[in-house]
Design a protein around this motif. Structure first.
Motif, PDB file in Angstrom:
ATOM      1  N   PHE A   1       0.814  -1.207   0.000  1.00  0.00           N
ATOM      2  CA  PHE A   1       0.000   0.000   0.000  1.00  0.00           C
ATOM      3  C   PHE A   1       0.853   1.266   0.000  1.00  0.00           C
ATOM      4  CE2 PHE A   1      -3.290  -2.870   2.097  1.00  0.00           C
ATOM      5  CZ  PHE A   1      -3.965  -3.074   0.905  1.00  0.00           C
ATOM      6  N   LEU A   2       1.976   1.247   0.682  1.00  0.00           N
ATOM      7  CA  LEU A   2       2.858   2.417   0.672  1.00  0.00           C
ATOM      8  C   LEU A   2       3.411   2.682  -0.720  1.00  0.00           C
ATOM      9  CD1 LEU A   2       4.799   1.948   4.033  1.00  0.00           C
ATOM     10  CD2 LEU A   2       3.017   3.623   3.521  1.00  0.00           C
ATOM     11  N   LYS A   3       3.723   1.612  -1.436  1.00  0.00           N
ATOM     12  CA  LYS A   3       4.232   1.776  -2.796  1.00  0.00           C
ATOM     13  C   LYS A   3       3.138   2.329  -3.707  1.00  0.00           C
ATOM     14  CE  LYS A   3       7.550  -0.669  -4.327  1.00  0.00           C
ATOM     15  NZ  LYS A   3       8.465  -1.732  -4.814  1.00  0.00           N
ATOM     16  N   GLY A   4       1.916   1.852  -3.540  1.00  0.00           N
ATOM     17  CA  GLY A   4       0.808   2.377  -4.327  1.00  0.00           C
ATOM     18  C   GLY A   4       0.588   3.859  -4.076  1.00  0.00           C
ATOM     19  N   ALA A   5       0.618   4.269  -2.798  1.00  0.00           N
ATOM     20  CA  ALA A   5       0.442   5.679  -2.451  1.00  0.00           C
ATOM     21  C   ALA A   5       1.562   6.528  -3.027  1.00  0.00           C
ATOM     22  CB  ALA A   5       0.382   5.832  -0.936  1.00  0.00           C
ATOM     23  N   GLU A   6       2.775   5.999  -2.971  1.00  0.00           N
ATOM     24  CA  GLU A   6       3.928   6.728  -3.497  1.00  0.00           C
ATOM     25  C   GLU A   6       3.792   6.965  -5.002  1.00  0.00           C
ATOM     26  OE1 GLU A   6       8.834   6.376  -3.649  1.00  0.00           O
ATOM     27  OE2 GLU A   6       7.619   4.694  -2.942  1.00  0.00           O
ATOM     28  N   ILE A   7       3.383   5.932  -5.727  1.00  0.00           N
ATOM     29  CA  ILE A   7       3.208   6.078  -7.177  1.00  0.00           C
ATOM     30  C   ILE A   7       2.128   7.112  -7.493  1.00  0.00           C
ATOM     31  CG2 ILE A   7       2.521   4.890  -9.302  1.00  0.00           C
ATOM     32  CD1 ILE A   7       3.696   2.314  -8.056  1.00  0.00           C
ATOM     33  N   LEU A   8       1.056   7.109  -6.703  1.00  0.00           N
ATOM     34  CA  LEU A   8      -0.031   8.065  -6.919  1.00  0.00           C
ATOM     35  C   LEU A   8       0.347   9.479  -6.488  1.00  0.00           C
ATOM     36  CD1 LEU A   8      -3.164   6.045  -5.703  1.00  0.00           C
ATOM     37  CD2 LEU A   8      -2.399   6.415  -8.066  1.00  0.00           C
ATOM     38  N   GLY A   9       1.361   9.590  -5.624  1.00  0.00           N
ATOM     39  CA  GLY A   9       1.753  10.893  -5.105  1.00  0.00           C
ATOM     40  C   GLY A   9       0.830  11.403  -4.017  1.00  0.00           C
ATOM     41  N   ILE A  10       0.243  10.480  -3.249  1.00  0.00           N
ATOM     42  CA  ILE A  10      -0.707  10.811  -2.181  1.00  0.00           C
ATOM     43  C   ILE A  10      -0.152  10.340  -0.841  1.00  0.00           C
ATOM     44  CG2 ILE A  10      -3.056  10.529  -1.321  1.00  0.00           C
ATOM     45  CD1 ILE A  10      -2.950  12.040  -3.956  1.00  0.00           C
ATOM     46  N   GLU A  11      -0.270  11.186   0.192  1.00  0.00           N
ATOM     47  CA  GLU A  11       0.176  10.805   1.529  1.00  0.00           C
ATOM     48  C   GLU A  11      -0.673   9.638   2.057  1.00  0.00           C
ATOM     49  OE1 GLU A  11       2.711  11.994   3.469  1.00  0.00           O
ATOM     50  OE2 GLU A  11       3.345  13.109   1.711  1.00  0.00           O
TER      51      GLU A  11
END
Length: 222
Positions: free
Chosen positions: A155-165
């Protein structure tokens, strides 16, 4: 739904059991291979408890680490997925209401990602089979992480790709280990009760239990 207002900027979806109601097909495919092909003494119910994380991790839990070579484990994994796809393919469909939910999220400019322990072969089977790939700006599969759920990497990688905290992300999950992964990532979670009942979850980050995406509580997210 909890009473405080939460307006997420991103939705992160698990796949199996969360977007499609297919976990029973996975259970049957795994049980058949584990018992009839590999000779494991394990019940159908016990297989259900082990169905989280990567396929290699499941094999390690059942048979012990390094019981199979990497090549053999990959062969077993593909055999299982082909069996699953053959059985579930004629029934492939989104959980009720999800088609409209995805469209609404997109219209509200909420970013979306897939965060799944499935291999790309299975993710492609679903996204392309249902023609919904266009909704997702990020796809994180078993091939993209070192350790799968309940580790938060997916999930952290997904958030990082999206650019969302992480605090602005909402995870949709169906499994306790997935909800735990969201908690470890600092994300709130909505639980689909497709494979587990609400009393099997005891995590402070859960804001709602739903049976499908027609649930009125989801309206508060927009």
């Amino acid at each position: 739904m909890q009473h405080e207002k939460f307006s997420p900027k991103a939705f992160l979806f698990d796949l199996n059991g969360t977007m499609i109601n297919d976990m029973d097909y996975h259970n049957h495919a795994w049980h058949d291979i584990l018992t009839n092909t590999l000779g494991a003494d394990i019940s159908f119910a016990e297989v259900k408890k082990e169905m989280y994380g990567k396929n290699q991790e499941l094999l390690d839990r059942v048979f012990g680490k390094n019981h199979f070579s990497n090549a053999h484990a990959e062969e077993i994994s593909m055999q299982k997925e082909l069996s699953y796809q053959q059985a579930y393919g004629p029934h492939l469909s989104l959980i009720s209401g999800l088609d409209k939910f995805l469209a609404k999220a997109s219209s509200h400019q909420i970013k979306m990602a897939i965060g799944s322990a499935a291999i790309p072969f299975n993710i492609d089977f679903v996204l392309d089979g249902l023609q919904i790939r266009n909704y997702f700006e990020a796809i994180v599969s078993a091939a993209d992480v070192i350790i799968s759920k309940p580790d938060p990497e997916t999930f952290l990688k997904g958030a990082e790709i999206l650019g969302i905290e992480p605090k602005d992300c909402l995870v949709f999950e169906d499994a306790p280990k997935g909800v735990e992964a969201a908690l470890n990532a600092g994300m709130k979670c909505v639980v689909l009760t497709t494979m587990h009942t609400a009393d099997e979850f005891n995590y402070p980050n859960i804001i709602a239990f739903i049976s499908d995406y027609n649930d009125d509580s989801l309206k508060q997210l927009f």
